[in-house]
Write a protein that holds these residues in place. Sequence first.
Motif, PDB file in Angstrom:
ATOM      1  N   LEU A  98       0.965  -1.328  -0.191  1.00  0.00           N
ATOM      2  CA  LEU A  98       0.081   0.125   0.103  1.00  0.00           C
ATOM      3  C   LEU A  98       0.792   1.374  -0.175  1.00  0.00           C
ATOM      4  CD1 LEU A  98      -2.910  -0.927   2.395  1.00  0.00           C
ATOM      5  CD2 LEU A  98      -3.375  -0.531   0.209  1.00  0.00           C
ATOM      6  N   LEU A  99       2.151   1.321   0.777  1.00  0.00           N
ATOM      7  CA  LEU A  99       2.734   2.391   0.870  1.00  0.00           C
ATOM      8  C   LEU A  99       3.424   2.942  -0.364  1.00  0.00           C
ATOM      9  CD1 LEU A  99       3.711   4.598   2.883  1.00  0.00           C
ATOM     10  CD2 LEU A  99       5.739   3.128   3.474  1.00  0.00           C
ATOM     11  N   PRO A 100       3.847   2.143  -1.464  1.00  0.00           N
ATOM     12  CA  PRO A 100       4.453   2.756  -2.548  1.00  0.00           C
ATOM     13  C   PRO A 100       3.293   3.115  -3.591  1.00  0.00           C
ATOM     14  CG  PRO A 100       5.379   0.420  -2.005  1.00  0.00           C
ATOM     15  CD  PRO A 100       4.329   0.610  -0.983  1.00  0.00           C
ATOM     16  N   ALA A 101       2.036   2.618  -3.393  1.00  0.00           N
ATOM     17  CA  ALA A 101       1.117   3.161  -4.217  1.00  0.00           C
ATOM     18  C   ALA A 101       0.400   4.421  -3.694  1.00  0.00           C
ATOM     19  CB  ALA A 101       0.040   2.058  -4.155  1.00  0.00           C
ATOM     20  N   SER A 102       0.585   4.784  -2.460  1.00  0.00           N
ATOM     21  CA  SER A 102       0.094   6.116  -1.929  1.00  0.00           C
ATOM     22  C   SER A 102       1.107   7.245  -2.224  1.00  0.00           C
ATOM     23  CB  SER A 102      -0.111   5.925  -0.360  1.00  0.00           C
ATOM     24  OG  SER A 102       1.114   6.088   0.311  1.00  0.00           O
ATOM     25  N   ASN A 103       0.643   8.477  -1.712  1.00  0.00           N
ATOM     26  CA  ASN A 103       1.460   9.498  -1.804  1.00  0.00           C
ATOM     27  C   ASN A 103       1.477   9.980  -0.451  1.00  0.00           C
ATOM     28  OD1 ASN A 103       1.174  10.074  -4.745  1.00  0.00           O
ATOM     29  ND2 ASN A 103      -0.940  10.677  -4.409  1.00  0.00           N
ATOM     30  N   LEU A 104       1.658   9.236   0.527  1.00  0.00           N
ATOM     31  CA  LEU A 104       1.773   9.517   1.891  1.00  0.00           C
ATOM     32  C   LEU A 104       3.508   9.350   2.270  1.00  0.00           C
ATOM     33  CD1 LEU A 104      -1.179   7.893   3.643  1.00  0.00           C
ATOM     34  CD2 LEU A 104      -0.979  10.034   2.709  1.00  0.00           C
ATOM     35  N   HIS A 105       3.745  10.082   3.430  1.00  0.00           N
ATOM     36  CA  HIS A 105       5.230  10.158   3.838  1.00  0.00           C
ATOM     37  C   HIS A 105       5.099   9.606   5.191  1.00  0.00           C
ATOM     38  CE1 HIS A 105       6.182  12.643   0.355  1.00  0.00           C
ATOM     39  NE2 HIS A 105       5.023  13.081   0.452  1.00  0.00           N
ATOM     40  N   ILE A 106       6.322   8.850   5.562  1.00  0.00           N
ATOM     41  CA  ILE A 106       6.397   8.444   7.000  1.00  0.00           C
ATOM     42  C   ILE A 106       7.037   9.717   7.685  1.00  0.00           C
ATOM     43  CG2 ILE A 106       7.812   6.814   8.525  1.00  0.00           C
ATOM     44  CD1 ILE A 106       7.644   4.749   6.292  1.00  0.00           C
ATOM     45  N   VAL A 107       6.542  10.151   9.030  1.00  0.00           N
ATOM     46  CA  VAL A 107       6.910  11.188   9.617  1.00  0.00           C
ATOM     47  C   VAL A 107       7.402  10.888  11.236  1.00  0.00           C
ATOM     48  CG1 VAL A 107       5.788  13.043   8.273  1.00  0.00           C
ATOM     49  CG2 VAL A 107       4.675  11.772  10.264  1.00  0.00           C
ATOM     50  N   ALA A 121       1.803  11.030   7.151  1.00  0.00           N
ATOM     51  CA  ALA A 121       1.050  12.106   6.734  1.00  0.00           C
ATOM     52  C   ALA A 121       1.306  12.455   5.422  1.00  0.00           C
ATOM     53  CB  ALA A 121       1.876  13.295   7.521  1.00  0.00           C
ATOM     54  N   ARG A 122       0.362  13.550   4.854  1.00  0.00           N
ATOM     55  CA  ARG A 122       0.451  14.035   3.479  1.00  0.00           C
ATOM     56  C   ARG A 122       1.748  15.034   3.055  1.00  0.00           C
ATOM     57  NH1 ARG A 122      -4.595  14.813   5.493  1.00  0.00           N
ATOM     58  NH2 ARG A 122      -4.031  17.103   6.115  1.00  0.00           N
ATOM     59  N   GLU A 123       2.302  15.367   4.178  1.00  0.00           N
ATOM     60  CA  GLU A 123       3.634  16.153   3.844  1.00  0.00           C
ATOM     61  C   GLU A 123       4.812  15.596   4.582  1.00  0.00           C
ATOM     62  OE1 GLU A 123       3.824  18.614   1.675  1.00  0.00           O
ATOM     63  OE2 GLU A 123       1.604  18.468   1.415  1.00  0.00           O
ATOM     64  N   PRO A 124       6.046  15.696   3.798  1.00  0.00           N
ATOM     65  CA  PRO A 124       7.168  15.055   4.515  1.00  0.00           C
ATOM     66  C   PRO A 124       7.604  16.077   5.796  1.00  0.00           C
ATOM     67  CG  PRO A 124       7.770  16.290   2.376  1.00  0.00           C
ATOM     68  CD  PRO A 124       6.239  16.149   2.561  1.00  0.00           C
ATOM     69  N   LEU A 125       8.472  15.360   6.652  1.00  0.00           N
ATOM     70  CA  LEU A 125       8.992  15.963   7.721  1.00  0.00           C
ATOM     71  C   LEU A 125      10.542  16.247   7.440  1.00  0.00           C
ATOM     72  CD1 LEU A 125       8.236  16.621  10.778  1.00  0.00           C
ATOM     73  CD2 LEU A 125       9.403  14.456  11.448  1.00  0.00           C
ATOM     74  N   LYS A 126      10.815  17.201   7.801  1.00  0.00           N
ATOM     75  CA  LYS A 126      12.387  17.629   7.753  1.00  0.00           C
ATOM     76  C   LYS A 126      13.157  17.755   9.254  1.00  0.00           C
ATOM     77  CE  LYS A 126      14.364  19.110   4.527  1.00  0.00           C
ATOM     78  NZ  LYS A 126      15.482  18.681   3.632  1.00  0.00           N
ATOM     79  N   PRO A 127      13.159  16.755   9.773  1.00  0.00           N
ATOM     80  CA  PRO A 127      13.626  16.774  11.123  1.00  0.00           C
ATOM     81  C   PRO A 127      15.158  17.313  11.249  1.00  0.00           C
ATOM     82  CG  PRO A 127      13.757  14.460  10.352  1.00  0.00           C
ATOM     83  CD  PRO A 127      13.153  15.266   9.391  1.00  0.00           C
ATOM     84  N   ASN A 128      15.637  18.157  12.349  1.00  0.00           N
ATOM     85  CA  ASN A 128      16.807  18.528  12.527  1.00  0.00           C
ATOM     86  C   ASN A 128      17.681  17.291  13.387  1.00  0.00           C
ATOM     87  OD1 ASN A 128      19.177  20.070  13.154  1.00  0.00           O
ATOM     88  ND2 ASN A 128      17.947  21.514  14.102  1.00  0.00           N
ATOM     89  N   PRO A 129      18.683  16.957  12.529  1.00  0.00           N
ATOM     90  CA  PRO A 129      19.667  15.995  13.245  1.00  0.00           C
ATOM     91  C   PRO A 129      20.215  16.450  14.461  1.00  0.00           C
ATOM     92  CG  PRO A 129      19.952  16.009  10.843  1.00  0.00           C
ATOM     93  CD  PRO A 129      19.245  17.391  11.268  1.00  0.00           C
TER      94      PRO A 129
END
Length: 310
Positions: free
Chosen positions: A89-98, A200-208
């Motif tokens: 399901l994940l590759p077929a979706s437009n979602l992002h792991i956050v 989530a619909r938008e990706p996350l940009k975490p600060n290392p």
Amino acid sequence: MQIYPEPAREMVSRMTAAAAERPAQAVAFQGAPGAYSHLATKQVFPEGLALPCFTFDEAFEAVESGKANHAVIPIENSYAGRVAEIHFLLPASNLHIVGEHFLRVRHSLLAVKGAKLEDIRRAYSHTQALSQTRKWCAARSISQVPFADTAGAAALVAERREPDMAAIASSFAAQIYDLDTLVEGIEDVAHNTTRFVVLAREPLKPNPANGAVMTTIFFEVRNIPAALYKALGGFATNGINITKLESYQQQGTFTASEFFADFEGSPDDPAVQRALEELEFHSKRLRIFGTYPQALTRQHPDALDTPSGD
């Protein structure tokens, strides 16, 4: 909603209505109220509005359509392995792991009030829970019956009220559906743990600088000898730790040329950039599902000792 057993329907209706009023706070999960995914959702988003979805497809769609802001989805278990449906399901979706979350899973055998363990002949639950308790049930001649999810199975037991019928679910589900817990901790192995991902619909940009991060990718290597070895060589030479690598067969073939991988680090790191460039050169396609903070329990597994449902 009518496909949920009757004891779950009113609760599902109420939770769905609340989520519809405030979709920005809604968090989708697969299963009936009381499912392990519901528990994980409450732990990750204590102030969120849990939105029950009967299938994983519905949970994905809830986020994609804006009915929910996030979804908390199981992706693998330390004993039973991957949740295969999610990896397709994940590759077929437009979602992002956050995000990621680890839940210590303690299964209980639930039955109607007054039932006795020696009377139980059938246990209903999700296939993952059944595989995690297979030996325990076999030793007691209890037949395992697959159901959509653990809490839904508990609701089914509450609906049918048959004394020889049980559900394998959490103590949380027992409280919700007013069932007796006949036995606790029936999982076949100690430290039975499920890893969830937050979508989530938008990706996350975490600060290392705020802590270690993980990245999850999907790639398809070229159909040539030593393709995987060549594709992953950049991770070795650049010192990038791959924590998970799984292969998949797609489109009816038996050629394992597609892979999921988790690794430590961010694509913003120069070393990771070099590794990904080499991977992309030897691959037909590459997709980054997301970069997100590592769960603290990766470094501190003892934090998982608290039984789920307590």
